[in-house]
Structure formats: structure tokens, C-alpha cells
Design a protein around this motif. Structure first.
Motif, mmCIF file in Angstrom:
data_model
loop_
_atom_site.group_PDB
_atom_site.id
_atom_site.type_symbol
_atom_site.label_atom_id
_atom_site.label_comp_id
_atom_site.label_asym_id
_atom_site.label_seq_id
_atom_site.Cartn_x
_atom_site.Cartn_y
_atom_site.Cartn_z
ATOM 1 N N UNK A 192 56.122 61.320 52.196
ATOM 2 C CA UNK A 192 56.840 62.410 52.846
ATOM 3 C C UNK A 192 55.965 63.556 53.303
ATOM 4 N N UNK A 193 54.654 63.447 53.106
ATOM 5 C CA UNK A 193 53.736 64.507 53.509
ATOM 6 C C UNK A 193 52.650 63.934 54.413
ATOM 7 N N UNK A 194 52.169 64.720 55.384
ATOM 8 C CA UNK A 194 51.089 64.235 56.256
ATOM 9 C C UNK A 194 49.782 64.136 55.479
ATOM 10 N N UNK A 195 49.018 63.105 55.776
ATOM 11 C CA UNK A 195 47.749 62.880 55.086
ATOM 12 C C UNK A 195 46.795 62.215 56.063
ATOM 13 N N UNK A 196 45.595 62.757 56.176
ATOM 14 C CA UNK A 196 44.602 62.170 57.070
ATOM 15 C C UNK A 196 43.896 61.030 56.355
ATOM 16 N N UNK A 197 43.759 59.913 57.045
ATOM 17 C CA UNK A 197 43.125 58.726 56.493
ATOM 18 C C UNK A 197 42.146 58.135 57.502
ATOM 19 N N UNK A 198 41.087 57.550 56.988
ATOM 20 C CA UNK A 198 40.197 56.744 57.813
ATOM 21 C C UNK A 198 40.517 55.288 57.515
ATOM 22 N N UNK A 199 40.928 54.565 58.541
ATOM 23 C CA UNK A 199 41.273 53.157 58.378
ATOM 24 C C UNK A 199 40.067 52.287 58.717
ATOM 25 N N UNK A 200 39.634 51.505 57.735
ATOM 26 C CA UNK A 200 38.563 50.543 57.973
ATOM 27 C C UNK A 200 39.170 49.261 58.517
ATOM 28 N N UNK A 201 38.664 48.824 59.644
ATOM 29 C CA UNK A 201 39.198 47.656 60.333
ATOM 30 C C UNK A 201 38.169 46.541 60.271
ATOM 31 N N UNK A 202 38.612 45.381 59.789
ATOM 32 C CA UNK A 202 37.732 44.224 59.688
ATOM 33 C C UNK A 202 38.252 43.099 60.582
ATOM 34 N N UNK A 203 37.561 41.982 60.550
ATOM 35 C CA UNK A 203 38.003 40.823 61.328
ATOM 36 C C UNK A 203 39.340 40.299 60.817
ATOM 37 N N UNK A 204 39.692 40.659 59.599
ATOM 38 C CA UNK A 204 40.928 40.160 58.997
ATOM 39 C C UNK A 204 42.131 41.049 59.300
ATOM 40 N N UNK A 205 41.900 42.224 59.855
ATOM 41 C CA UNK A 205 43.006 43.123 60.163
ATOM 42 C C UNK A 205 43.870 42.533 61.272
ATOM 43 N N UNK A 206 45.178 42.540 61.053
ATOM 44 C CA UNK A 206 46.121 42.019 62.028
ATOM 45 C C UNK A 206 46.568 43.136 62.962
ATOM 46 N N UNK A 207 46.673 42.841 64.248
ATOM 47 C CA UNK A 207 47.187 43.795 65.223
ATOM 48 C C UNK A 207 48.409 43.171 65.891
ATOM 49 N N UNK A 208 49.566 43.807 65.709
ATOM 50 C CA UNK A 208 50.820 43.272 66.212
ATOM 51 C C UNK A 208 51.431 44.223 67.237
ATOM 52 N N UNK A 209 51.881 43.663 68.346
ATOM 53 C CA UNK A 209 52.649 44.418 69.336
ATOM 54 C C UNK A 209 54.104 44.410 68.875
ATOM 55 N N UNK A 210 54.622 45.560 68.506
ATOM 56 C CA UNK A 210 55.957 45.629 67.935
ATOM 57 C C UNK A 210 57.037 45.255 68.938
ATOM 58 N N UNK A 211 56.750 45.389 70.208
ATOM 59 C CA UNK A 211 57.738 45.097 71.243
ATOM 60 C C UNK A 211 57.824 43.612 71.541
#
Length: 354
Positions: free
Chosen positions: A82-101
Motif C-alpha cells: 500500500x506504499x510506494x517503494x523504489x526498486x531495482x529489478x534485475x532482469x535475466x534470461x529467465x525473466x518472462x515478459x508478457x503482453x497483458x492485452x
């Protein structure tokens, strides 16, 4: 590929809320791995991923190049507890990218500052400010529909009239996929149906309403199926006891050694060399399984009763491997016992008969 629920992590950072038994590396600016940033685990435990809506606040200029090297990062402002938080996301070859539409893969190079995404990330974070964490999946192009939910099948429950019901979220959620629910594979042209939601399978599901029950229940409006490819061997536990032999996954089907599992359950196994058929008998029911025949049928073993189930396919035929091990789908034991005896969490296959 990391399984959805397998993430050995520490909860010391205060995060309120599928992955390997080792923590993904956190890349520094030069691509090296920091030695002082990862929280130590106080205990090995199963922790679900955190799902959070986020806004991208920084994308490096060389993002596309870093993506190709499997060590990219983006900075986001996420809604955590419920609160904003800054994060650094580490992206690897295993990270999935999905188009929600569209429900299909999203071109990660199109991520831009200011875009809204939904991210599933590990609970393990570095001590840095902002903290770093591994992105398991990023759902982009959200559109007007709710973000897709990422699940892994922990147990296949009984299905009726073409519906498939699966248990997920560490036993806290049942997702029902109807016979007419649109289901598509992720990044392939394979033909899939809801019957491909087998033990261990990961999938994205879209739904808005969850019944306030225990476990919660939802009916999927659409499904995108991901393959199940565990990054390590799948351990077997029978009635709380670990077997020396391990399960294996072939074409998305979890297979187990028939005799070892049966005898650990106290069942009798006989073998007909001529027909290449094994009979498993637990006193209440029995089943004949024949090499290379994907056909499984429960028949009562009681002389004072009559009963049998309809023959069914479990996605794989028994396989005979020298020097004499017969491999069968783990789900066979749910059919044989006529109960939900098989479950899978954290790449540990559990068989328990009530």
C-alpha cells in the motif's frame, strides 16, 4: 526456467508477501555480482513471489544491449504493502515478459520510462538503496484489463464436464479452467488445451473475481500456458519419507519410478514380462500399466465390490528403462488411490494417501 514457487529467500527486509534453490545473481553496473548486498536467509522456506503494480522510472540507455547479455536492470516505483517503494529489478534470461492485452510475449526492449507494468519479483532483496530484486515476470501493455496472474499447478483436482481445476499459491487458491476457456501456449505454435495444465505447469490466468473461500476460487477467463522445465532434479517424498530416487520431467509430465513409489506406499507390484505390463494393487484398487500405452484405468481390487474408472490419458506412456525401472506419470497415483494424493511444490513431489 525457474519454477514459480521455488524461491529460498530471507524475509528480513519486511516484505509482506516459482524459482531455483539458489538466489539469482544481482548485477552491479559493471556486470559483476556484489558481495555485500544480498540478505542472508534465516531459514529455507517456501515464499510466494510478490506481485506489484509499478511505474518505470529509469531505463538505461544501453538497455537493449544489456538485455541481450542477460544482465539488464530497470528502476521502478512499486506499490508494496500500500506504499510506494523504489526498486531495482534485475532482469535475466529467465525473466518472462508478457503482453497483458494479447497474452503473448512482450518485446522487452520497448519498455519505456513512465510506463505502467505489473511485476512478479522475489522477496529476496539487497540491502542497498534502492533495494535490488530479481524480476520473475513483467506484465506490460496492461490496457484496461486486470493484470494476468502467474500460477504453478501444485495439484490437479478432479475435473468434470471438461473443466480442469488446479490447486496453486501454496494451496491457497483453486483456479478453474473451463472447456471453452481460451488457452494458448507462450511463444510457440503448439496446440494446447486445459488438459495440458498438468502437475508443475506454470501459467498466466486472467480473472477479476475470487470467491472468499478457503482456499479461494476463481474461474479463468483466459490462460497462457508456460512449459514446466525445472532447473534441478525433482525430489520425491512418500508419506513424509524422502526416496533416494528422484522424479524427472519429460515433455511437461512429472514421471516417477513405479516400483519404488509403490513399495514406499506399501503397495504390491507384479510384472508380466511377456506383455510388458505391471500391476499395482493397494488392496482397495488396482491398475495395469503397459509400456508405451498412455492408458490408465482404476479397477477395484476388492472381491466384494465392482467398480472402475474410465480409461484416461495422463500425457505420457509408461517407459521401461534398463536395468528394469518402469517410469510412469506421478498423477497415476491419484487415479489409483481415487484421491488427490499427489502434489508438487518447490520441485518436491509429495505423495500422501489419506
Amino acid at each position: 526456467m525457474r519454477s514459480y514457487w521455488k524461491r529460498s529467500a530471507a524475509a528480513l527486509l519486511g516484505a509482506a508477501l516459482l524459482s531455483g534453490c539458489t538466489l539469482p545473481a544481482f548485477a552491479a553496473e559493471d556486470g559483476s555480482v556484489p558481495t555485500d548486498g544480498v540478505l542472508e536467509a534465516v531459514e529455507q522456506q517456501s515464499l510466494p513471489l510478490i506481485g506489484a503494480k509499478a511505474t518505470i522510472v529509469e531505463v538505461p540507455e544501453d538497455f537493449a544491449q544489456l538485455l541481450s547479455e542477460g544482465r539488464a536492470q530497470i528502476t521502478v516505483e512499486a506499490e508494496e504493502n500500500g506504499s510506494p517503494m523504489e526498486l531495482v529489478l534485475n532482469i535475466s534470461e529467465e525473466t518472462l515478459f508478457l503482453d497483458n492485452t494479447t497474452g503473448q510475449p512482450y518485446d522487452a526492449s520497448q519498455l519505456k520510462e513512465g510506463a505502467e507494468i505489473y511485476v512478479y519479483h522475489s522477496q529476496a532483496m539487497t540491502r542497498s538503496l534502492p533495494p535490488q530484486t530479481h524480476a520473475e515476470a513483467i506484465v506490460a501493455n496492461l490496457g484496461e484489463r486486470s493484470p494476468a496472474h502467474l500460477h504453478q499447478v501444485e495439484q490437479v483436482l478432479s475435473s468434470t464436464e471438461g473443466e480442469v481445476r488446479v490447486l496453486t499459491n501454496n494451496g491457497s487458491m483453486i483456479v478453474t479452467v473451463g472447456k471453452d476457456t481460451p488457452i494458448a501456449p507462450f511463444a510457440t505454435k503448439n496446440i494446447v488445451t486445459n488438459e495440458d495444465l498438468r502437475l508443475g505447469a506454470r501459467f498466466f490466468a486472467w480473472y477479476d473475481v475470487v470467491a472468499m473461500s478457503m482456499p479461494g476460487q476463481a474461474g479463468a477467463e483466459q490462460v497462457t500456458l508456460l512449459p514446466y522445465e525445472p532447473e534441478q532434479a525433482v525430489a520425491i517424498e512418500v508419506e513424509g519419507n524422502a526416496l533416494q530416487q528422484q522424479a524427472r520431467v519429460e515433455d511437461g509430465v512429472v514421471m516417477v519410478p513405479l516400483r519404488a513409489v509403490s513399495e514406499a506406499l506399501g503397495y504390491e507390484v507384479t510384472w508380466d514380462q511377456q506383455t510388458k505390463t505391471a500391476n499395482v494393487n493397494n488392496g482397495e484398487g488396482q491398475m495395469n500399466v503397459t509400456v508405451n500405452e498412455d492408458n490408465y484405468q482404476y479397477v477395484t481390487a476388492r472381491t466384494d465390490a465392482v467398480g472402475m474408472s474410465a480409461p484416461q490419458s495422463l500425457g505420457a506412456a509408461p517407459q521401461l528403462e534398463e536395468p528394469g525401472t518402469l517410469w510412469v506419470p506421478a498423477q497415476m497415483f491419484s487415479t489409483l488411490t481415487q484421491q488427490d494424493a499427489v502434489s508438487l511444490q518447490n520441485d518436491v513431489l509429495t505423495l500422501e494417501v489419506k
